[in-house]
Design a protein around this motif. Structure first.
Motif, PDB file in Angstrom:
ATOM      1  N   ILE A 128      14.813 -13.223  12.855  1.00 36.88           N
ATOM      2  CA  ILE A 128      13.993 -14.115  12.040  1.00 36.88           C
ATOM      3  C   ILE A 128      14.733 -15.446  11.883  1.00 36.88           C
ATOM      4  CG2 ILE A 128      12.855 -14.427   9.800  1.00 36.88           C
ATOM      5  CD1 ILE A 128      11.809 -11.955  11.126  1.00 36.88           C
ATOM      6  N   PRO A 129      14.136 -16.528  12.365  1.00 37.38           N
ATOM      7  CA  PRO A 129      14.794 -17.824  12.150  1.00 37.38           C
ATOM      8  C   PRO A 129      14.889 -18.162  10.654  1.00 37.38           C
ATOM      9  CG  PRO A 129      13.146 -17.963  13.898  1.00 37.38           C
ATOM     10  CD  PRO A 129      12.950 -16.631  13.215  1.00 37.38           C
ATOM     11  N   VAL A 130      15.852 -18.973  10.320  1.00 39.98           N
ATOM     12  CA  VAL A 130      16.084 -19.381   8.931  1.00 39.98           C
ATOM     13  C   VAL A 130      14.785 -19.919   8.317  1.00 39.98           C
ATOM     14  CG1 VAL A 130      17.284 -21.078   7.486  1.00 39.98           C
ATOM     15  CG2 VAL A 130      18.528 -19.897   9.300  1.00 39.98           C
ATOM     16  N   ASN A 131      14.449 -19.383   7.156  1.00 46.01           N
ATOM     17  CA  ASN A 131      13.315 -19.833   6.344  1.00 46.01           C
ATOM     18  C   ASN A 131      11.927 -19.496   6.878  1.00 46.01           C
ATOM     19  OD1 ASN A 131      14.053 -20.793   3.825  1.00 46.01           O
ATOM     20  ND2 ASN A 131      14.967 -22.626   4.747  1.00 46.01           N
ATOM     21  N   ASP A 132      11.810 -18.727   7.951  1.00 50.48           N
ATOM     22  CA  ASP A 132      10.489 -18.286   8.392  1.00 50.48           C
ATOM     23  C   ASP A 132      10.014 -17.150   7.483  1.00 50.48           C
ATOM     24  OD1 ASP A 132      10.416 -20.113  10.389  1.00 50.48           O
ATOM     25  OD2 ASP A 132      10.406 -18.686  12.047  1.00 50.48           O
ATOM     26  N   VAL A 133       8.778 -17.259   7.017  1.00 48.79           N
ATOM     27  CA  VAL A 133       8.220 -16.247   6.112  1.00 48.79           C
ATOM     28  C   VAL A 133       7.847 -14.993   6.913  1.00 48.79           C
ATOM     29  CG1 VAL A 133       6.479 -15.795   4.351  1.00 48.79           C
ATOM     30  CG2 VAL A 133       7.270 -18.140   4.749  1.00 48.79           C
ATOM     31  N   HIS A 134       8.197 -13.818   6.376  1.00 46.61           N
ATOM     32  CA  HIS A 134       7.961 -12.606   7.164  1.00 46.61           C
ATOM     33  C   HIS A 134       7.769 -11.383   6.264  1.00 46.61           C
ATOM     34  CE1 HIS A 134      12.283 -13.010   6.473  1.00 46.61           C
ATOM     35  NE2 HIS A 134      12.357 -11.698   6.525  1.00 46.61           N
ATOM     36  N   GLN A 135       7.295 -10.327   6.884  1.00 45.91           N
ATOM     37  CA  GLN A 135       7.056  -9.068   6.189  1.00 45.91           C
ATOM     38  C   GLN A 135       7.043  -7.927   7.212  1.00 45.91           C
ATOM     39  OE1 GLN A 135       3.009  -8.436   4.640  1.00 45.91           O
ATOM     40  NE2 GLN A 135       3.914  -7.487   2.826  1.00 45.91           N
ATOM     41  N   ALA A 136       7.764  -6.859   6.934  1.00 47.85           N
ATOM     42  CA  ALA A 136       7.725  -5.662   7.792  1.00 47.85           C
ATOM     43  C   ALA A 136       6.830  -4.627   7.119  1.00 47.85           C
ATOM     44  CB  ALA A 136       9.129  -5.101   7.980  1.00 47.85           C
ATOM     45  N   TRP A 137       5.921  -4.049   7.888  1.00 49.64           N
ATOM     46  CA  TRP A 137       4.899  -3.157   7.337  1.00 49.64           C
ATOM     47  C   TRP A 137       4.846  -1.898   8.185  1.00 49.64           C
ATOM     48  CZ3 TRP A 137       0.319  -5.754   4.555  1.00 49.64           C
ATOM     49  CH2 TRP A 137      -0.502  -4.800   3.964  1.00 49.64           C
ATOM     50  N   ASN A 138       5.011  -0.742   7.543  1.00 47.26           N
ATOM     51  CA  ASN A 138       4.871   0.518   8.276  1.00 47.26           C
ATOM     52  C   ASN A 138       3.393   0.860   8.386  1.00 47.26           C
ATOM     53  OD1 ASN A 138       4.918   2.977   9.435  1.00 47.26           O
ATOM     54  ND2 ASN A 138       6.311   3.938   7.981  1.00 47.26           N
ATOM     55  N   THR A 139       2.823   0.522   9.520  1.00 43.72           N
ATOM     56  CA  THR A 139       1.395   0.770   9.745  1.00 43.72           C
ATOM     57  C   THR A 139       1.160   2.105  10.451  1.00 43.72           C
ATOM     58  OG1 THR A 139       1.663  -0.653  11.687  1.00 43.72           O
ATOM     59  CG2 THR A 139       0.657  -1.638   9.747  1.00 43.72           C
ATOM     60  N   ASN A 140       2.234   2.858  10.641  1.00 44.95           N
ATOM     61  CA  ASN A 140       2.137   4.180  11.272  1.00 44.95           C
ATOM     62  C   ASN A 140       1.954   5.223  10.166  1.00 44.95           C
ATOM     63  OD1 ASN A 140       2.877   6.754  12.304  1.00 44.95           O
ATOM     64  ND2 ASN A 140       4.053   5.795  13.943  1.00 44.95           N
ATOM     65  N   GLU A 141       0.856   5.949  10.224  1.00 47.85           N
ATOM     66  CA  GLU A 141       0.533   6.897   9.140  1.00 47.85           C
ATOM     67  C   GLU A 141       1.422   8.140   9.148  1.00 47.85           C
ATOM     68  OE1 GLU A 141      -3.565   7.945   9.381  1.00 47.85           O
ATOM     69  OE2 GLU A 141      -4.255   5.871   9.215  1.00 47.85           O
ATOM     70  N   HIS A 142       2.114   8.365  10.257  1.00 45.25           N
ATOM     71  CA  HIS A 142       2.777   9.656  10.425  1.00 45.25           C
ATOM     72  C   HIS A 142       4.303   9.614  10.335  1.00 45.25           C
ATOM     73  CE1 HIS A 142      -1.202  10.954  11.603  1.00 45.25           C
ATOM     74  NE2 HIS A 142      -1.228  10.001  12.525  1.00 45.25           N
ATOM     75  N   GLU A 143       4.890   8.443  10.406  1.00 45.20           N
ATOM     76  CA  GLU A 143       6.353   8.379  10.486  1.00 45.20           C
ATOM     77  C   GLU A 143       6.927   7.314   9.564  1.00 45.20           C
ATOM     78  OE1 GLU A 143       8.605   9.141  14.532  1.00 45.20           O
ATOM     79  OE2 GLU A 143       6.888   7.846  14.878  1.00 45.20           O
ATOM     80  N   ASP A 144       8.139   7.542   9.102  1.00 45.61           N
ATOM     81  CA  ASP A 144       8.884   6.494   8.410  1.00 45.61           C
ATOM     82  C   ASP A 144       9.259   5.403   9.406  1.00 45.61           C
ATOM     83  OD1 ASP A 144       8.814   7.820   6.006  1.00 45.61           O
ATOM     84  OD2 ASP A 144      10.864   8.560   6.103  1.00 45.61           O
TER      85      ASP A 144
END
Lengths: 178, 178
Positions: A128-144
């Protein structure tokens, strides 16, 4: 004769200095913490965020690191990190599961504030470049979704919220969404 | 009426700005490189060192990172990194195998130059203080030693050699053993 004796003494001294200690000790760096740490024994927290498990593997608070910090984070199915950004570099390594990384990149995209979706998967990496807005999302229903997260310049200051646009417009380190 | 129209226009505009793009693209950060990279597809090198496999997952040269860099390194049974040190912080995460980490720590030990042996194993982590001389050695005859290595302040400058004592006495960034 005297010079030979001096050479012999120097040789013995250098041998003594070179011999590794025979203990297989991993004790003790700072305040009694072991130098080699078993990750499965380290404390975890969720910082009040459901579905999140956060473990600091090496960091500024416990290990007096000043330039880099390492976390192991796990998001349960459906859970996600906050929408956030920070004035430091960040690298992800996805170890298990799959999901979506949203990135509103001022450096890569025409329209800052409009996030792009990136599919992330086990054995992939991303930065992630400095200051880029981001979010990680677990969209997999079956796994962590499990990931190693590396940040520079710890401790990180994270203004976060629920909005990519406001995050993009927000000044670095503003406290609007803290 | 006019103010309602303005509110409606603002609302539609903000919706448009917030919608994520529907492509699951991971292209393209710098010089056509994908943003999300499959680790198993990244190039590896051994830099002329037998038994070593080095993959840069994110770094200064390819990805224009300035503050942190991440490697995946594998040492085959019996192989080892050079005895070296560097003026940056470093964190290891051992993923597979086991081995010995030698550390001649000026901050932790009474006698700089005399390395201590630390047993390292899968799912353990370890950090190296700035300028401490160290070496990772795969002492397990049956398994590769695989580790993630994180360094600050890339690109790293590494004076290395075959001698813990000389490494300890050597001035930071001297070229004696380059």
């Amino acid at each position: 004769m005297r010079s030979r004796l001096l050479v012999l003494i120097f040789y013995i001294l250098s041998l003594l200095l070179h011999l590794p200690t025979t203990t297989a000790s991993s004790c003790c760096s700072i305040e009694g913490l072991p130098l080699v740490r078993n990750i499965s024994e380290l404390p975890q927290d969720n910082y009040g965020r459901g579905g999140l498990s956060h473990i600091t593997l090496a960091g500024s608070a416990l290990h007096v690191l000043k330039e880099v910090e390492l976390w192991l984070q796990t998001c349960s199915p459906g859970s996600r990190t906050p929408i956030h950004r920070h004035s430091c570099e960040e690298i992800f390594v996805f170890l298990n599961g799959s999901g979506t990384l949203y990135l509103a990149s001022s450096s890569h995209e025409k329209y800052p504030g409009k996030p792009q979706e990136h599919f992330v998967f086990a054995n992939s990496t991303f930065h992630i470049p400095v200051n880029d807005v981001h979010q990680a999302w677990n969209t997999n229903e079956h796994e962590d979704l499990q990931m190693l997260v590396i940040i520079s310049r710890p401790p990180v200051k994270v203004p976060f919220g629920d909005d990519f646009l406001l995050q993009s417009l927000c000044h670095p380190f503003c406290s609007l969404h803290l």
